[in-house]
Structures are given as structure tokens and as C-alpha cells.
Design a protein around this motif. Structure first.
Motif, PDB file in Angstrom:
ATOM      1  N   PHE A 174      33.870  43.875  42.587  1.00 55.36           N
ATOM      2  CA  PHE A 174      34.981  42.959  43.103  1.00 55.36           C
ATOM      3  C   PHE A 174      35.298  43.434  44.586  1.00 55.36           C
ATOM      4  O   PHE A 174      35.458  44.793  44.741  1.00 55.36           O
ATOM      5  CB  PHE A 174      36.157  43.848  42.118  1.00 55.36           C
ATOM      6  CG  PHE A 174      37.436  42.934  42.738  1.00 55.36           C
ATOM      7  CD1 PHE A 174      37.920  41.405  42.208  1.00 55.36           C
ATOM      8  CD2 PHE A 174      38.583  43.460  43.382  1.00 55.36           C
ATOM      9  CE1 PHE A 174      38.767  40.936  42.934  1.00 55.36           C
ATOM     10  CE2 PHE A 174      39.820  42.930  43.656  1.00 55.36           C
ATOM     11  CZ  PHE A 174      39.925  41.642  43.302  1.00 55.36           C
ATOM     12  N   GLY A 206      37.800  42.069  46.647  1.00 58.04           N
ATOM     13  CA  GLY A 206      39.128  41.673  46.801  1.00 58.04           C
ATOM     14  C   GLY A 206      40.034  42.592  47.511  1.00 58.04           C
ATOM     15  O   GLY A 206      41.000  42.224  48.090  1.00 58.04           O
ATOM     16  N   VAL A 241      47.874  43.588  44.968  1.00 61.18           N
ATOM     17  CA  VAL A 241      46.510  43.129  44.934  1.00 61.18           C
ATOM     18  C   VAL A 241      45.817  43.405  43.550  1.00 61.18           C
ATOM     19  O   VAL A 241      45.490  44.903  43.452  1.00 61.18           O
ATOM     20  CB  VAL A 241      45.755  43.351  46.123  1.00 61.18           C
ATOM     21  CG1 VAL A 241      44.505  42.851  45.851  1.00 61.18           C
ATOM     22  CG2 VAL A 241      46.246  42.997  47.388  1.00 61.18           C
ATOM     23  N   LYS A 242      45.371  42.427  42.846  1.00 64.23           N
ATOM     24  CA  LYS A 242      45.242  42.994  41.384  1.00 64.23           C
ATOM     25  C   LYS A 242      43.579  42.706  41.093  1.00 64.23           C
ATOM     26  O   LYS A 242      43.018  41.951  41.818  1.00 64.23           O
ATOM     27  CB  LYS A 242      45.608  41.870  40.441  1.00 64.23           C
ATOM     28  CG  LYS A 242      47.161  42.112  40.151  1.00 64.23           C
ATOM     29  CD  LYS A 242      47.776  41.139  39.327  1.00 64.23           C
ATOM     30  CE  LYS A 242      49.332  41.127  39.249  1.00 64.23           C
ATOM     31  NZ  LYS A 242      49.687  40.308  38.170  1.00 64.23           N
ATOM     32  N   ALA A 243      43.202  43.498  40.514  1.00 69.13           N
ATOM     33  CA  ALA A 243      41.712  43.646  40.049  1.00 69.13           C
ATOM     34  C   ALA A 243      41.694  43.621  38.254  1.00 69.13           C
ATOM     35  O   ALA A 243      41.505  44.554  37.665  1.00 69.13           O
ATOM     36  CB  ALA A 243      40.701  44.743  40.473  1.00 69.13           C
ATOM     37  N   GLU A 251      41.302  37.907  35.388  1.00 73.47           N
ATOM     38  CA  GLU A 251      41.466  36.693  36.186  1.00 73.47           C
ATOM     39  C   GLU A 251      40.753  36.904  37.388  1.00 73.47           C
ATOM     40  O   GLU A 251      39.839  35.787  37.905  1.00 73.47           O
ATOM     41  CB  GLU A 251      43.054  36.202  36.409  1.00 73.47           C
ATOM     42  CG  GLU A 251      43.003  34.917  37.060  1.00 73.47           C
ATOM     43  CD  GLU A 251      44.448  34.501  37.368  1.00 73.47           C
ATOM     44  OE1 GLU A 251      44.768  33.505  37.955  1.00 73.47           O
ATOM     45  OE2 GLU A 251      45.519  35.329  36.764  1.00 73.47           O
ATOM     46  N   GLN A 252      40.871  37.798  38.101  1.00 72.21           N
ATOM     47  CA  GLN A 252      40.210  38.093  39.459  1.00 72.21           C
ATOM     48  C   GLN A 252      38.768  38.459  39.189  1.00 72.21           C
ATOM     49  O   GLN A 252      37.832  38.403  40.247  1.00 72.21           O
ATOM     50  CB  GLN A 252      40.994  39.033  40.312  1.00 72.21           C
ATOM     51  CG  GLN A 252      42.534  38.321  40.804  1.00 72.21           C
ATOM     52  CD  GLN A 252      43.461  38.989  39.476  1.00 72.21           C
ATOM     53  OE1 GLN A 252      43.136  39.767  38.777  1.00 72.21           O
ATOM     54  NE2 GLN A 252      44.458  38.147  39.293  1.00 72.21           N
ATOM     55  N   PHE A 253      38.452  39.181  38.375  1.00 72.23           N
ATOM     56  CA  PHE A 253      37.339  40.234  38.235  1.00 72.23           C
ATOM     57  C   PHE A 253      36.528  39.872  36.957  1.00 72.23           C
ATOM     58  O   PHE A 253      36.949  40.781  35.628  1.00 72.23           O
ATOM     59  CB  PHE A 253      37.414  41.501  38.446  1.00 72.23           C
ATOM     60  CG  PHE A 253      36.321  42.404  38.836  1.00 72.23           C
ATOM     61  CD1 PHE A 253      35.024  41.923  38.750  1.00 72.23           C
ATOM     62  CD2 PHE A 253      36.549  43.685  38.942  1.00 72.23           C
ATOM     63  CE1 PHE A 253      33.998  42.656  39.056  1.00 72.23           C
ATOM     64  CE2 PHE A 253      35.562  44.900  38.809  1.00 72.23           C
ATOM     65  CZ  PHE A 253      34.349  44.133  39.049  1.00 72.23           C
ATOM     66  N   SER A 270      41.413  47.817  33.904  1.00 72.65           N
ATOM     67  CA  SER A 270      41.921  47.024  35.258  1.00 72.65           C
ATOM     68  C   SER A 270      42.563  47.924  36.160  1.00 72.65           C
ATOM     69  O   SER A 270      43.028  48.771  35.870  1.00 72.65           O
ATOM     70  CB  SER A 270      42.485  45.786  34.794  1.00 72.65           C
ATOM     71  OG  SER A 270      43.955  45.989  34.285  1.00 72.65           O
TER      72      SER A 270
END
Length: 205
Positions: free
Chosen positions: A49, A51, A67-69, A72-74, A83
Motif C-alpha cells: 500500500f 497511500g 489516511v486509512k489503509a 476499501e483502500q487496500f 488495518s
């Protein structure tokens, strides 16, 4: 005979409760990892990831930012029960009161200090002032917040979650930016509709 039936009923109910508890987190998977349907060839990029790179040299944002990981993003997190999030708090900013319905949160203060707290199911408030290097746990599903009380010094924290998809329910937004009727909200908060409408207008600014 009635006593035996009662014992059997208690045993069955206890067994069902244990089964329910064992399935209360992310479900176990039967493979090493889950690849989304129609994905191209999987290599190391799938498990990476990127991001967070934007945070390394970027200037501090003017408002609180996360800022999320998560799933949904990963997508590689699917089935891994974990997460991550990086939280940036300019001076005097707050992460508004919220909950994570599917996971506990383990927060590490990497820079600055934070006032944090959560409310348990008996409405007891637990608060703490965290310094750089401190770790705090927010139990699963409980209402909590973080606040950088220092108006001049920014803070940065890193959160780990026990779910690939912990979810976030912001109480201000969830209540006052939803389609719940103003009268219902006014009665719930023992106030009037006009006050509810002012709160809603403030959140839109």
C-alpha cells in the motif's frame, strides 16, 4: 424430567453463545489470502500500500486528517483481520466523537500529545493525556475521541485495528447529517427543532 430439559436448554444456549462469540470478529479464511475476482496476476505489488507516501513530505493540513489503509483502500487486507490509519492533528484540532463497530483501536502517539477518552456501556468516561511514545486502546464499538489541546504544536498518531474493515460512525455527522427527522432529534436531545437545525447548519460549514 423438567430439570433435565432445563439443563439441556442451558447447555444449548451456552453453546450458541460461544459459537456466536467465536464468529464476532472477521471470519477466518481457508486460504493464505484472498484475491479479488478478475484480478490480474498477483505479485508483491498486491501486498503493498503506497497511500501513506504522500504524508512523508507533505505540509501539515489545516484541519484534522486521517489516511486509512483498510479493506476499501487496500484489498490485500481481505481476510487478514487487520488495518491501519495515520491521523494528523494540527494544533487545537479534534477527531470528532465516533465509534468503530467492528474493531478495537490501538493508538500510538508518534508526535506531540493528545487528550483521549472513551465512554463505556455504563456511561463512564475514561480519559487520559497521552505523550509522544504512549499507546492507548479504545475498546471495540465504544464512543471515543482524540483532541490536540496544544494550539501551537501539531500531533501525529498511528492506529491499528483488529479488522480489515473496522468501520467509522461519526456521531455528529451520523446524527445531524442524516435524514433522521428533526422532531425525533429534538425529542431525543430534549431540545427544540430550531436548535437541531442550527446544529445541522454548523456541520455543513
Amino acid at each position: 424430567m423438567k430439570l433435565d430439559c432445563a439443563k439441556s436448554l442451558v447447555f444449548v444456549l451456552t453453546l450458541l453463545a460461544i459459537i456466536h462469540m467465536s464468529h464476532s470478529g472477521d471470519p477466518d479464511i481457508l486460504t493464505d489470502f484472498i484475491v479479488p475476482p478478475n484480478s490480474p496476476h498477483v505479485d508483491g505489488n498486491f501486498f503493498t500500500f503506497t497511500g501513506m507516501r504522500a504524508l512523508v513530505s507533505a505540509p501539515l493540513p489545516p484541519n484534522f486528517k486521517v489516511v486509512k489503509a483498510s479493506l476499501e483502500q487496500f484489498p490485500a487486507l481481505d481476510g487478514q483481520s487487520v488495518s491501519y490509519a495515520v491521523l494528523l492533528y494540527p494544533g487545537g484540532t479534534v477527531n470528532p466523537v465516533h465509534t468503530h463497530p467492528r474493531a478495537a483501536e490501538l493508538l500510538f502517539v508518534a508526535r506531540g500529545s493528545l487528550e483521549v477518552g472513551f465512554v463505556d456501556s455504563k456511561n463512564k468516561l475514561y480519559i487520559q493525556t497521552l505523550q509522544q511514545g504512549d499507546v492507548f486502546v479504545f475498546p471495540k464499538g465504544l464512543v471515543h475521541f482524540q483532541y490536540n489541546a496544544n494550539a501551537k504544536v501539531p500531533a501525529l498518531a498511528i492506529s491499528a485495528f483488529g479488522s480489515a474493515n473496522p468501520g467509522t460512525v461519526s456521531l455528529p455527522s451520523g446524527l445531524f447529517n442524516s435524514s433522521i427527522d428533526d422532531t425525533v432529534l429534538a425529542l431525543s436531545f430534549k431540545t427544540d427543532v430550531r436548535t437541531i437545525q442550527k446544529l445541522k447548519a454548523g456541520l455543513r460549514c
